[in-house]
Write a protein that holds these residues in place. Structure first.
Motif, mmCIF file in Angstrom:
data_model
loop_
_atom_site.group_PDB
_atom_site.id
_atom_site.type_symbol
_atom_site.label_atom_id
_atom_site.label_comp_id
_atom_site.label_asym_id
_atom_site.label_seq_id
_atom_site.Cartn_x
_atom_site.Cartn_y
_atom_site.Cartn_z
ATOM 1 N N GLY A 1 40.799 33.700 40.290
ATOM 2 C CA GLY A 1 40.602 34.110 41.675
ATOM 3 C C GLY A 1 41.679 35.009 42.228
ATOM 4 O O GLY A 1 41.932 34.986 43.418
ATOM 5 N N GLY A 2 42.344 35.737 41.368
ATOM 6 C CA GLY A 2 43.399 36.617 41.882
ATOM 7 C C GLY A 2 44.710 35.900 42.046
ATOM 8 O O GLY A 2 45.658 36.459 42.562
ATOM 9 N N LYS B 1 40.449 33.649 47.209
ATOM 10 C CA LYS B 1 39.603 34.806 46.909
ATOM 11 C C LYS B 1 38.327 34.771 47.744
ATOM 12 O O LYS B 1 37.873 35.801 48.245
ATOM 13 C CB LYS B 1 39.260 34.807 45.426
ATOM 14 C CG LYS B 1 38.400 35.992 44.998
ATOM 15 C CD LYS B 1 38.119 35.958 43.507
ATOM 16 C CE LYS B 1 37.247 37.139 43.081
ATOM 17 N NZ LYS B 1 36.944 37.118 41.633
#
Length: 352
Positions: free
Chosen positions: A109-110, A147
């Motif tokens: 998710g980053g 995210k």
């Protein structure tokens, strides 16, 4: 003693209780508990305390008249008992987010392993395989939810989630937890104290867990109150109108803490001198172990009277839960819409 200090809470509660009373349905709940207050405290033995005797002694030392005291303590324990039962729901949601993220390929998710300056999460970069039915690390939900918030929600939607009128907390206490007795008077007054906490000059109420989790403390430091408009809020939107990623991650770390294992963070056991300075109603170090969960109005700070530190922590916990519930609603709403869209796509493909 400045206004909004703990002695002010006692005086205001006594005045409001005498002036307004309580509703008939909550008049004398202690009369229906076998053994009176002592029996009621013993009945909640699964609460986060191993010192029922200390709880009873603290209740007897409280400044309230006997009938008011029993109402306050019975509903104080009942509220925390109900809130403790709700922790499983937050864990189930966070585990579901992690599993959804892994299934959908969004598990990182980053997340970059950076703790956003709060020093809580330090293992985002580890690979946790849950596909084989292993234990789910709910901390892995933080980058996934971050995210989601950054990509699926607008700054206006995010700002709408992270605000709470002061009166809404009393409504939650009444409608959700069915508490409208004398404790509601105390609760309402403590909410006002939390809104004006800076005026009291008190240090931070929250405690860090023995494992280093300080998410409750950081949440308290970021929590603000705006008298006009938003009420309780955090600076989730920057001056340029974008989502404040650092503040968002701070809240998501606090959200993980809502899943337990304890209702409120428990500090490591300390010396008896430490417990005396913090207050515990019974003067024992065991109060540090339960994080003041049930000793709210019994704490004695020097000779100034009772402390409402634990009640303030519960108020902030309810604020965090309120925002978490709204974020969960948004997540489930978006997830449902995507599932329905995927289903329609599959059905159209089959028709063709």
């Amino acid at each position: 003693m400045p206004r909004f200090a703990d002695n002010w809470v006692v005086d205001k509660c006594m005045f409001d209780y005498v002036a307004g009373g309580v509703c008939a349905c909550c008049g004398f709940p202690h009369l229906f508990a076998p053994g009176g207050l002592e029996g009621m405290i013993n009945a909640f033995s699964d609460l986060e305390t191993d010192a029922a005797t200390m709880e009873l002694n603290a209740a007897k030392a409280s400044p309230w008249p006997p009938d008011m005291r029993d109402q306050i303590w019975s509903d104080r324990l009942l509220l925390r008992f109900k809130m403790k039962k709700e922790m499983k729901g937050y864990r189930n949601f966070l585990e579901g987010v992690v599993k959804d993220g892994n299934d959908g390929g969004d598990d990182d998710g980053g997340g970059d392993g950076d703790d956003g300056g709060s020093g809580v999460v330090d293992d985002d970069d580890q690979d946790h395989d849950v596909s084989d039915g292993g234990e789910v690390d709910i901390n892995d939900a933080i980058p996934i939810l971050e995210k989601f918030c950054m990509n699926e929600l607008s700054p206006r939607q995010i700002q709408g989630i992270f605000q709470l009128p002061r009166s809404e907390l009393t409504e939650v206490l009444n409608s959700k937890y069915k508490i409208c007795s004398a404790f509601a008077v105390v609760f309402c007054t403590v909410v006002e104290q939390v809104a004006n906490f800076k005026v009291t000059g008190y240090p931070t109420d929250a405690r860090s867990n023995s494992n280093g989790d300080n998410s409750e403390e950081i949440f308290e430091q970021n929590l603000k109150f705006k008298k006009v408009g938003r009420g309780f809020c955090v600076d989730i939107i920057t001056s340029s109108g974008t989502i404040n990623e650092k503040v968002l991650r701070m809240f998501l770390q606090r959200m993980v803490g809502l899943a337990g294992p304890t209702l409120l963070a428990r500090a490591a056991k300390s010396s008896s001198s430490s417990s005396t300075s913090e207050g515990g109603g019974g003067g024992s170090g065991s109060d540090d172990d339960d994080g003041d969960v049930d000793g709210a109005s019994s704490e004695v700070i020097e000779s100034r009277g009772p402390s409402f530190r634990s009640d303030r922590r519960v108020v902030r916990l309810m604020i965090a839960r309120y925002w978490a519930d709204r974020l969960i609603e948004k997540y489930e709403e978006v997830k449902k819409m995507k599932d329905e869209a995927n289903l329609r796509t599959i059905e159209n493909a089959q028709v063709q």
